[in-house]
Motif scaffolding. Structure first.
Motif, PDB file in Angstrom:
ATOM      1  N   ASP A 158       0.810  -1.219   0.000  1.00 55.24           N
ATOM      2  CA  ASP A 158       0.000   0.000   0.000  1.00 55.24           C
ATOM      3  C   ASP A 158       0.844   1.270   0.000  1.00 55.24           C
ATOM      4  O   ASP A 158       0.364   2.335  -0.404  1.00 55.24           O
ATOM      5  CB  ASP A 158      -0.935   0.008   1.220  1.00 55.24           C
ATOM      6  CG  ASP A 158      -2.170  -0.849   1.002  1.00 55.24           C
ATOM      7  OD1 ASP A 158      -2.556  -1.034  -0.166  1.00 55.24           O
ATOM      8  OD2 ASP A 158      -2.730  -1.348   1.995  1.00 55.24           O
ATOM      9  N   ALA A 159       2.094   1.166   0.450  1.00 56.20           N
ATOM     10  CA  ALA A 159       2.958   2.353   0.496  1.00 56.20           C
ATOM     11  C   ALA A 159       3.417   2.803  -0.887  1.00 56.20           C
ATOM     12  O   ALA A 159       3.857   3.946  -1.066  1.00 56.20           O
ATOM     13  CB  ALA A 159       4.181   2.077   1.371  1.00 56.20           C
ATOM     14  N   GLN A 160       3.290   1.928  -1.885  1.00 57.99           N
ATOM     15  CA  GLN A 160       3.776   2.260  -3.227  1.00 57.99           C
ATOM     16  C   GLN A 160       2.845   3.246  -3.923  1.00 57.99           C
ATOM     17  O   GLN A 160       1.633   3.095  -3.900  1.00 57.99           O
ATOM     18  CB  GLN A 160       3.936   0.991  -4.066  1.00 57.99           C
ATOM     19  CG  GLN A 160       4.803  -0.066  -3.405  1.00 57.99           C
ATOM     20  CD  GLN A 160       6.102   0.496  -2.866  1.00 57.99           C
ATOM     21  OE1 GLN A 160       6.830   1.209  -3.557  1.00 57.99           O
ATOM     22  NE2 GLN A 160       6.398   0.180  -1.606  1.00 57.99           N
ATOM     23  N   LEU A 194      -4.680  -9.386   1.279  1.00 58.69           N
ATOM     24  CA  LEU A 194      -4.028  -9.181  -0.018  1.00 58.69           C
ATOM     25  C   LEU A 194      -5.053  -8.800  -1.082  1.00 58.69           C
ATOM     26  O   LEU A 194      -4.786  -7.961  -1.950  1.00 58.69           O
ATOM     27  CB  LEU A 194      -3.294 -10.458  -0.444  1.00 58.69           C
ATOM     28  CG  LEU A 194      -1.926 -10.710   0.181  1.00 58.69           C
ATOM     29  CD1 LEU A 194      -1.410 -12.081  -0.205  1.00 58.69           C
ATOM     30  CD2 LEU A 194      -0.937  -9.636  -0.253  1.00 58.69           C
ATOM     31  N   SER A 195      -6.219  -9.427  -1.020  1.00 63.78           N
ATOM     32  CA  SER A 195      -7.275  -9.098  -1.966  1.00 63.78           C
ATOM     33  C   SER A 195      -7.681  -7.631  -1.843  1.00 63.78           C
ATOM     34  O   SER A 195      -7.856  -6.929  -2.845  1.00 63.78           O
ATOM     35  CB  SER A 195      -8.483 -10.000  -1.725  1.00 63.78           C
ATOM     36  OG  SER A 195      -9.517  -9.703  -2.629  1.00 63.78           O
ATOM     37  N   LYS A 196      -7.784  -7.161  -0.614  1.00 67.18           N
ATOM     38  CA  LYS A 196      -8.173  -5.768  -0.385  1.00 67.18           C
ATOM     39  C   LYS A 196      -7.106  -4.798  -0.906  1.00 67.18           C
ATOM     40  O   LYS A 196      -7.431  -3.766  -1.490  1.00 67.18           O
ATOM     41  CB  LYS A 196      -8.420  -5.529   1.098  1.00 67.18           C
ATOM     42  CG  LYS A 196      -9.646  -6.243   1.644  1.00 67.18           C
ATOM     43  CD  LYS A 196      -9.788  -6.012   3.149  1.00 67.18           C
ATOM     44  CE  LYS A 196     -10.989  -6.763   3.709  1.00 67.18           C
ATOM     45  NZ  LYS A 196     -11.104  -6.587   5.189  1.00 67.18           N
ATOM     46  N   THR A 197      -5.843  -5.144  -0.692  1.00 62.88           N
ATOM     47  CA  THR A 197      -4.784  -4.238  -1.164  1.00 62.88           C
ATOM     48  C   THR A 197      -4.698  -4.246  -2.692  1.00 62.88           C
ATOM     49  O   THR A 197      -4.342  -3.241  -3.303  1.00 62.88           O
ATOM     50  CB  THR A 197      -3.429  -4.597  -0.532  1.00 62.88           C
ATOM     51  OG1 THR A 197      -2.534  -3.498  -0.697  1.00 62.88           O
ATOM     52  CG2 THR A 197      -2.813  -5.830  -1.151  1.00 62.88           C
ATOM     53  N   SER A 238     -11.062  -9.485  -6.164  1.00 64.17           N
ATOM     54  CA  SER A 238     -10.194  -8.325  -6.386  1.00 64.17           C
ATOM     55  C   SER A 238      -9.829  -8.168  -7.856  1.00 64.17           C
ATOM     56  O   SER A 238      -9.467  -7.074  -8.305  1.00 64.17           O
ATOM     57  CB  SER A 238      -8.916  -8.455  -5.553  1.00 64.17           C
ATOM     58  OG  SER A 238      -8.193  -9.622  -5.919  1.00 64.17           O
ATOM     59  N   LEU A 239      -9.922  -9.249  -8.623  1.00 58.99           N
ATOM     60  CA  LEU A 239      -9.582  -9.162 -10.040  1.00 58.99           C
ATOM     61  C   LEU A 239     -10.452  -8.137 -10.775  1.00 58.99           C
ATOM     62  O   LEU A 239      -9.996  -7.476 -11.699  1.00 58.99           O
ATOM     63  CB  LEU A 239      -9.737 -10.527 -10.709  1.00 58.99           C
ATOM     64  CG  LEU A 239      -8.697 -11.601 -10.366  1.00 58.99           C
ATOM     65  CD1 LEU A 239      -9.041 -12.890 -11.083  1.00 58.99           C
ATOM     66  CD2 LEU A 239      -7.295 -11.146 -10.721  1.00 58.99           C
TER      67      LEU A 239
END
Length: 470
Positions: free
Chosen positions: A206-208, A228-231, A254-255
């Protein structure tokens, strides 16, 4: 004659970065040219050739304090290590730091001795050297337990990284948190070997600010999979290249958020019902590459629907099912033929009843260069004599001139006459490669003699039978 501008020389020499002979000739012209060419040569040939000579050059840059520390711990540097710094600070030219290369240097120094204390100490000093001296590193492969973020110069190095490959098994959560604080401009992030819930991993992603490519080659629990799906959803606007390997727990919903996806790779996925569900509702209009291999698929229909919703920019498709019961392979080939006019590389499954769709594919996709067709059948039907002739005849009549790499199933039988006509049809535009994986011994000595004849005649450059004795 007016002297060429320094910046212009850099642009010119970079054009020759893969031509080592020309670069060496430029190197000898004068000091100015030498100063430009040396960094290009170092960037081009490091890190691929770590030998004793290059190892000695690298170790020459160790500061006196490191050399003394190593000596005090009975670590003897090679006698050929230069006592003085070389003319150029070669370390500063490195754009890539690899754990494999560091391990190679350690093996050269310690002669592959397995003394954990000495290996750890030498590894520490080598990483300190790279992190303090490498001013323009763009790619780091982190597979070490060394606290890299705490070494002098780490804040500068990690802040300018564009690509990071990290093995979570080697990195503690504190280091991940430090990474997230200073490394925010990654274009590519590769994460592997994670088997536990690490909130800092999510924090790092998320920092990227502009993450383009995300590679997840990891095993996670259900909770981490959902996070991971949420990010993925939060970064859906920037990610255009997603690689997922063996992730059974990630929520595939998430896709649908990855609206700008250009490349999707899914490997070794067992939850095929979820794949089926979410591929059917996903839309990736800008998709250029699709790779789904070693996946258990009940049907190719959902993938066909996904391809139909693209805008025609797909250049590469690799889709192979692990199960022989997958259905609608012909629908997939038809969808590709209609919606992928720019495709150049196709690898997929097929059944004899779908050969007719190959004709449409060859007629519509005139840029097709590589075509690999794998049978979905378990066993050959003895009543289908020379069924492979139908497929070869389609290649003979409709292949575009661009097609020069063909691999087909060896499950079907081919008559000698059609086999010979097939190769003769490529005399005007030779095949770079031709192969048949013959698991049922349908390819006889006579077939192989034909292949050898056309290899010798220059019609086929390479075949999987090239070196078989007849």
């Amino acid at each position: 004659m007016k002297e060429i501008n320094f910046d212009c020389l850099i642009l010119i020499f970079n054009i020759f970065k893969y031509d080592i002979k020309s670069l060496y000739s430029f190197f000898l012209v004068n000091k100015k040219w030498c100063n430009i060419v040396v960094p290009i040569l170092w960037e081009r040939y490091y890190p691929f050739k770590i030998n004793e000579k290059l190892c000695n050059v690298i170790l020459s840059f160790l500061p006196p304090s490191s050399k003394k520390l190593l000596s005090n711990n009975d670590i003897k540097l090679p006698s050929l290590t230069l006592s003085k710094f070389p003319l150029f600070n070669y370390i500063s030219f490195c754009r890539y730091i690899s754990s494999d290369n560091v391990d190679r240097i350690i093996d050269i120094v310690l002669k592959n001795l397995c003394n954990d204390h000495r290996r750890n100490l030498l590894e520490q000093e080598i990483y300190k050297l790279f992190i303090s001296q490498c001013k323009n590193v763009k790619y780091l492969s982190w597979e070490t337990r060394q606290p890299l973020t705490l070494f002098p110069g780490a804040s500068i190095l990690f802040s300018q990284l564009h690509k990071l490959s990290i093995d979570i098994d080697y990195v503690n959560s504190g280091a991940l948190y430090e990474l997230a604080q200073i490394s925010k401009d990654l274009n590519t992030l590769s994460i592997k070997s994670c088997s536990r819930n690490i909130p800092e991993l999510i924090y790092l992603i998320d920092a990227q600010r502009n993450l383009k490519k995300l590679i997840l080659d990891i095993e996670v629990d259900e909770k981490t999979g959902k996070e991971l799906s949420k990010t993925l959803e939060r970064n859906g606007a920037t990610i255009n290249n997603l690689y997922l390997n063996s992730i059974d727990n990630i929520v595939l919903s998430s896709l649908t958020a990855l609206v700008n996806l250009k490349k999707l790779t899914i490997l070794h996925w067992k939850n095929y019902k979820e794949i089926q569900q979410y591929l059917a509702i996903s839309e990736f209009p800008n998709l250029q590459q699709l790779i789904l291999t070693n996946v258990h698929l009940p049907s190719f229909k959902e993938i066909s629907l996904l391809i139909e919703k693209t805008i025609g920019n797909i250049s590469s498709i690799h889709i192979t099912a692990t199960n022989k019961t997958a259905k609608e392979a012909g629908i997939l080939i038809k969808a590709i033929a209609v919606n992928c006019p720019k495709i150049s590389d196709l690898d997929t499954n097929i059944e004899p009843k779908d050969f007719i769709h190959v004709k449409t594919l060859l007629l519509n996709c005139r840029f097709l260069r590589k075509l690999r067709l794998k049978s979905l059948e378990f066993f050959i039907n003895e009543n289908d004599n020379n069924i492979g002739d139908e497929l070869l005849d389609i290649f003979i009549l409709f292949s575009p001139k661009s097609l020069d790499n063909i691999s087909i199933s060896g499950l079907w039988k081919y008559s000698i006459d059609t086999f010979n006509r097939f190769f003769e049809s490529f005399r005007g535009h030779p095949l770079h490669y031709f192969g048949i994986n013959d698991s049922y011994n349908n390819i006889t000595v006579d077939h192989k003699i034909i292949v050898r004849k056309y290899i010798d005649g220059g019609v086929v450059k390479c075949s999987n039978w090239k070196f078989i004795q007849i």
